[in-house]
Design a protein around this motif. Structure first.
Motif, short mmCIF file in Angstrom:
data_model
loop_
_atom_site.label_atom_id
_atom_site.label_comp_id
_atom_site.label_asym_id
_atom_site.label_seq_id
_atom_site.Cartn_x
_atom_site.Cartn_y
_atom_site.Cartn_z
N ASN A 148 0.84 -1.21 0.00
CA ASN A 148 0.00 0.00 0.00
C ASN A 148 0.87 1.25 0.00
O ASN A 148 0.75 2.13 0.86
CB ASN A 148 -0.93 -0.01 1.22
N ALA B 187 -7.22 3.31 1.42
CA ALA B 187 -8.02 2.73 2.51
C ALA B 187 -9.40 2.38 1.96
O ALA B 187 -9.82 2.93 0.95
CB ALA B 187 -8.13 3.71 3.67
N ASP C 266 -3.73 -3.89 5.68
CA ASP C 266 -4.68 -2.91 6.19
C ASP C 266 -5.83 -2.84 5.19
O ASP C 266 -5.84 -3.56 4.20
CB ASP C 266 -4.01 -1.54 6.41
N SER C 267 -6.74 -1.94 5.44
CA SER C 267 -7.94 -1.94 4.60
C SER C 267 -7.62 -1.57 3.15
O SER C 267 -8.40 -1.88 2.25
CB SER C 267 -8.97 -0.95 5.16
N SER D 121 -5.07 -2.75 1.47
CA SER D 121 -4.33 -3.84 0.83
C SER D 121 -5.17 -4.48 -0.26
O SER D 121 -6.38 -4.22 -0.35
CB SER D 121 -3.92 -4.87 1.89
#
Lengths: 504, 436
Positions: free
Chosen positions: A192, A383, A434-435, A437
């Motif tokens: 990311n 995100a 994380d969101s 990804s």
């Protein structure tokens, strides 16, 4: 008869003498020489200098043109400090450029580029290249295996320059060549890190595959081959979220004729292009015949690259990247000038995705967003968001099949969350997801040895603990399964200690 | 023995008829000695030259390459010193006889740069390569030739391992001029004479002399479709103090000069076709200092000489040279032949040939190549050897029983001397370890 016997007796001893002399000479002189020469050649051919020379107490020469206070990061593939160049004075006035080499070469590949870029006004401090692999054709690199190395390179250079300049360096420009193109794209995706790359230039990359790669293990296949086969699941995963995601400006540089770069003949002559990028089929457009290795190191293409880099605004020196902020069902940036760029189709927003001061989350859609401040040219990481839903009682769990282990061939990893409405994100770089990804939509293709991590995020905001799986899909395993002994006796045990030997 | 010489001497003083018989006798001897040259044939090894293959001299990616080349031929024609194409073994061997050869060449090539990052000028920036070539071979003459060879107490063929070739070199940079891309290389090959070598054999896998071959070569690609590889080389040859097949391999071998070029057309990534041209010639003459080739069964009876010669001529449809009167002459009972060892010199050797073939590239790791090598001109080694004719042993120029001296033309044999005029076929397999 007497005469005949006399004649023969004149010949036979000489003949016998010659033969015995010949064999003695062979045995005494040439056999050791032959054996020695063969052994030497085999040793040189089969093992890299980095293996052979330390055995005799010699440190292998390497390009190490770094400042004394710079500590080269450790390669994930070789487990040794990376060779290369970078720094050396001149200060940092522009966004630093990091060059990522391709398969079977190393940082020295970019020495002509450093020279050219410095003539164009770049300082030594602004130009970096580090070798992430073995620098030997015996060891093919991999887009997955070296992602952690690229992460260390970028973060290491930014940290070093931040410390040296006294201001935080938030972005770099990255120029990749060949395998380095898909490698950098995979790094940006898996970690990311789109927001860390102001410009990305991919030269001669196998973005749509390369004919020299094959999807099976016949012949001498390597992980890179599984990854870069035309239409491979690996490339599909790389391209599925969009070929030019995030706030990064993309440029590609490739042959385009189908004849000069032997790796990309018809119908793959445009494999180097990316949808949404500034695609420059240099040979086709300029009538030149630069081959795969020449193209990004010739003055014309390098001028085109520099022109592309300079067209991007430099971030303000003391600026801070914006962050995405959630306020109920609204997504905003924490800087008033910043804009929020979102998509709901599962693909990442690009630089061309329209921005807004705020985005209101719809009920069913999954939003993928980043924030970008046009005044500072800095951006946030990706995100994902979903409209807030009531908390659910059922526990949220995540499972995977297969659950890691040692395998001979690439695997498809199927993930399943206990809550079917949860979305799953994963990484193959060992980076905690994380969101933002990569979004799990279908079984994930794992072609090589890597650390797989995943989380599930429920509509009510709950997140599972990271699922961490180790996959060992390696040459050693393949070799162990295909020993000569097993060819004759399939029941012979596979002598394999597991886990690809780091530092081999 | 003395009686025999005496009778011949008497005969030669007795007039025309006897003189005629004497002359015919020596003609028979000449033809008979000349049979040696046809019997000796040529080494298949000699007939095999190699034009460059596709991208042979290009800057290959660093790595290790293996290559196996298999060559098959039935040599039925060779070149004489005048450049004529002559049938192997005629007139003493019936048509269809040949020298058969199957050779396997196993090559291992390493490309890399051991001086990389060392700071040594030139070497640090230019890859080097080394190659070793080993040879295994089967070479035999067909039975008719083998039988003739045995008349001289020699062996018709030789099988086993050949000489070892080792070479190292360095690449230049790649240069680009518009659509033309080119590079060159400099290399030196050393031939280690470790191959199986039998002094009695008509054919040998090994050569028994050193060679050092500095070489300049280039590779060029035009429009990405046309691949040109060429080379010029000079082969310094050492001496062979143990010539084989009765001294019919040179003892002082002439140096060689080689020029070869190959042009390939790329259809796509998998298919290529090529044509090539090869020229090689000795620089000066080969020298023969230890000629001993001779009939093993001596003394020789004229009857056997007559039968031997006439049978050979009949194969050519030529009337018998030796009449029954001569052959059955009571004046000719038996005699000895002994060659003078030399020195003799040939006119040098030369060979020109065309090649043609195609390639199939399987993935990126394997190349299959079939090629025909077609000789178009040549010049083989021949020498005029003097034979003393005596009625008793030891026979030599100073022998008391020396009755005459004959000069007969013999072929040089094996790698340094014989030039095959017969095409050969080559099947080549290249395998690249650790290809992607």
């Amino acid at each position: 008869m007497t005469v005949k016997r006399t004649h023969l007796s004149r010949v036979t001893p000489a003949k016998a003498g010659v033969q015995s002399l010949s064999w003695r000479r062979w045995a005494r002189h040439w056999l050791p020489a032959f054996a020695g020469a063969t052994a030497a050649l085999a040793a040189v051919g089969c093992a890299p200098r980095e293996t052979i020379l330390p055995m005799v107490g010699i440190e292998p020469p390497a390009l190490r043109d770094f400042p004394a206070d710079f500590t080269p990061p450790i390669s994930n593939e070789t487990n040794r400090p990376m060779p290369g160049f970078g720094g050396g004075g001149g200060g940092v006035e522009r966004t630093p450029v990091i060059f990522i080499h391709g398969n079977t070469v190393s940082a020295r590949y970019w020495l002509p580029a450093r020279e050219h870029f410095m003539k164009a006004g770049y300082s030594a401090d602004e130009l970096w290249a580090l070798g992430y692999g073995w620098d030997n054709v015996r060891y093919f690199d991999s887009g997955d295996l070296s992602v952690p190395s690229v992460d260390r390179i970028v973060n290491g250079v930014m940290a070093y320059l931040s410390q040296k300049t006294g201001r935080t360096i938030h972005q770099v420009d990255v120029i990749g060549h060949s395998l380095g193109v898909t490698l950098v794209r995979q790094w940006m995706l898996q970690t990311n890190s789109f927001h860390k790359v102001r410009n990305f230039i991919g030269a001669c990359g196998a973005n749509q595959g390369v004919w020299t790669a094959w999807p099976d293990t016949r012949g001498q296949q390597r992980v890179v081959s599984w990854e870069l086969t035309r239409g491979s699941p690996w490339l599909a995963q790389l391209n599925r979220p969009g070929e030019t995601p995030g706030p990064t400006r993309y440029m590609t540089l490739y042959d385009g004729t189908g004849w000069a770069d032997v790796l990309f003949p018809y119908p793959d002559e445009h494999s180097g292009a990316l949808q949404g990028a500034y695609n420059l089929a240099y040979n086709a457009e300029h009538g030149t015949w630069y081959d795969h290795l020449m193209l990004p190191r010739k003055p014309g293409p390098m001028e085109a690259m520099i022109e592309f880099l300079k067209a991007a605004a430099e971030p303000l020196p003391q600026a801070v990247p914006p962050r995405l902020v959630r306020d109920g069902d609204f997504i905003r940036a924490d800087q008033p000038e910043a804009r929020v760029h979102c998509t709901t189709d599962g693909r990442y927003p690009t630089r061309e995705t329209p921005g807004a001061t705020e985005v209101r989350l719809g009920e069913l859609a999954l939003y993928t967003c980043y924030a970008r401040n046009p005044a500072t040219e800095l951006s946030s990481p990706m995100a994902r968001f979903r409209a807030q839903q009531p908390a659910r009682q059922q526990p949220l769990t995540l499972s995977a099949t297969p659950g890691g282990g040692v395998f001979e061939h690439p695997q498809f990893v199927k993930l399943e969350a206990s809550d079917p409405d949860a979305f799953i994100v994963y990484t193959t770089s060992g980076t905690p997801p994380d969101s933002g990804s990569p979004l799990y939509t279908e079984p994930v293709y794992v072609p090589g040895p890597l650390t797989f991590m995943a989380i599930a995020i429920a509509p009510d905001g709950r997140v599972t603990p990271p699922l961490k799986l180790e996959f060992d899909i390696s040459l050693e395993m393949i070799e162990a399964r295909n020993t000569l002994q097993r060819q004759f006796d399939p029941t012979a045990p596979v002598k394999y200690e597991g886990r690809r030997k780091v530092g081999r | 023995m003395r009686t025999a010489k005496h009778s011949i001497s008497m005969q030669s003083s007795q007039g025309t008829q006897s003189f005629h018989g004497h002359a015919s006798f020596f003609r028979i001897l000449r033809v008979m000695c000349g049979s040696i040259l046809f019997l000796s044939g040529t080494s298949a090894h000699a007939g095999i030259a190699f034009t460059p293959h596709l991208s042979e001299y290009s800057r290959l990616p660093p790595g290790q390459y293996t290559e196996a080349t298999f060559v098959f031929t039935e040599i039925e024609h060779i070149y004489d010193r005048d450049g004529n194409k002559v049938k192997l073994g005629l007139p003493f061997v019936p048509p269809g006889a040949s020298t058969d050869a199957a050779l396997g060449l196993f090559k291992m090539l390493w490309v890399g740069n051991i001086f990389r990052d060392s700071g040594i000028p030139v070497l640090s920036t230019h890859p080097q390569f080394c190659r070793m070539i080993g040879v295994l071979g089967y070479q035999q003459n067909t039975e008719q030739i083998a039988e003739r060879v045995r008349l001289f107490g020699k062996k018709p063929g030789a099988n086993g391992h050949g000489d070892l070739f080792g070479l190292c070199g360095i690449y230049t940079d790649d240069y680009l001029w518009g659509p033309v891309k080119a590079n060159a290389l400099l290399a030196t090959t050393v031939k280690f004479p470790v191959g199986r070598y039998d002094q009695d054999a008509a054919l040998n896998i090994g050569t028994n002399y050193w060679s050092t071959i500095p070489q300049f070569a280039f590779h060029s690609e035009i429009f990405g479709r046309i691949y040109i590889d060429g080379t010029i080389a000079y082969q310094f040859n050492g001496n062979n103090d143990k010539p084989s097949f009765g001294g019919l391999t040179p003892t002082r071998i002439a140096d060689w000069k080689n020029a070869e070029i190959n042009v390939a057309w790329k259809f796509n990534e998998h298919w290529f076709a090529d044509v090539g041209y090869s020229y090689r010639a000795s620089v000066g003459s080969n020298h023969y200092d230890k000629v001993t080739i001779n009939f093993v069964d001596q003394p020789l009876a004229p009857e056997s000489a007559c039968a031997n010669t006439n049978a050979g001529l009949q194969n050519l449809g030529i009337d018998p040279l030796a009449t029954p009167e001569i052959c059955n002459s009571p004046l000719l009972t038996h005699f000895f032949l002994e060659p003078r060892p030399g020195p003799y010199s040939d006119r040098g050797v030369m060979g020109r040939a065309l090649t043609g073939g195609f390639y199939y590239v399987y993935r990126t790791s394997s190349v299959f190549n079939f090629r025909v090598f077609y000789p178009i001109a040549g010049r083989g080694s021949q020498i005029d050897v003097l034979f003393d004719v005596c009625t008793s042993e030891p026979c030599g120029p100073d022998s008391a029983d020396n009755i005459s001296t004959l000069s007969t033309t013999l072929y040089g044999v094996q790698e340094a001397a014989a030039i095959s005029a017969t095409p050969f076929y080559e099947f080549r397999l290249v395998y690249l370890f650790w290809a992607p």
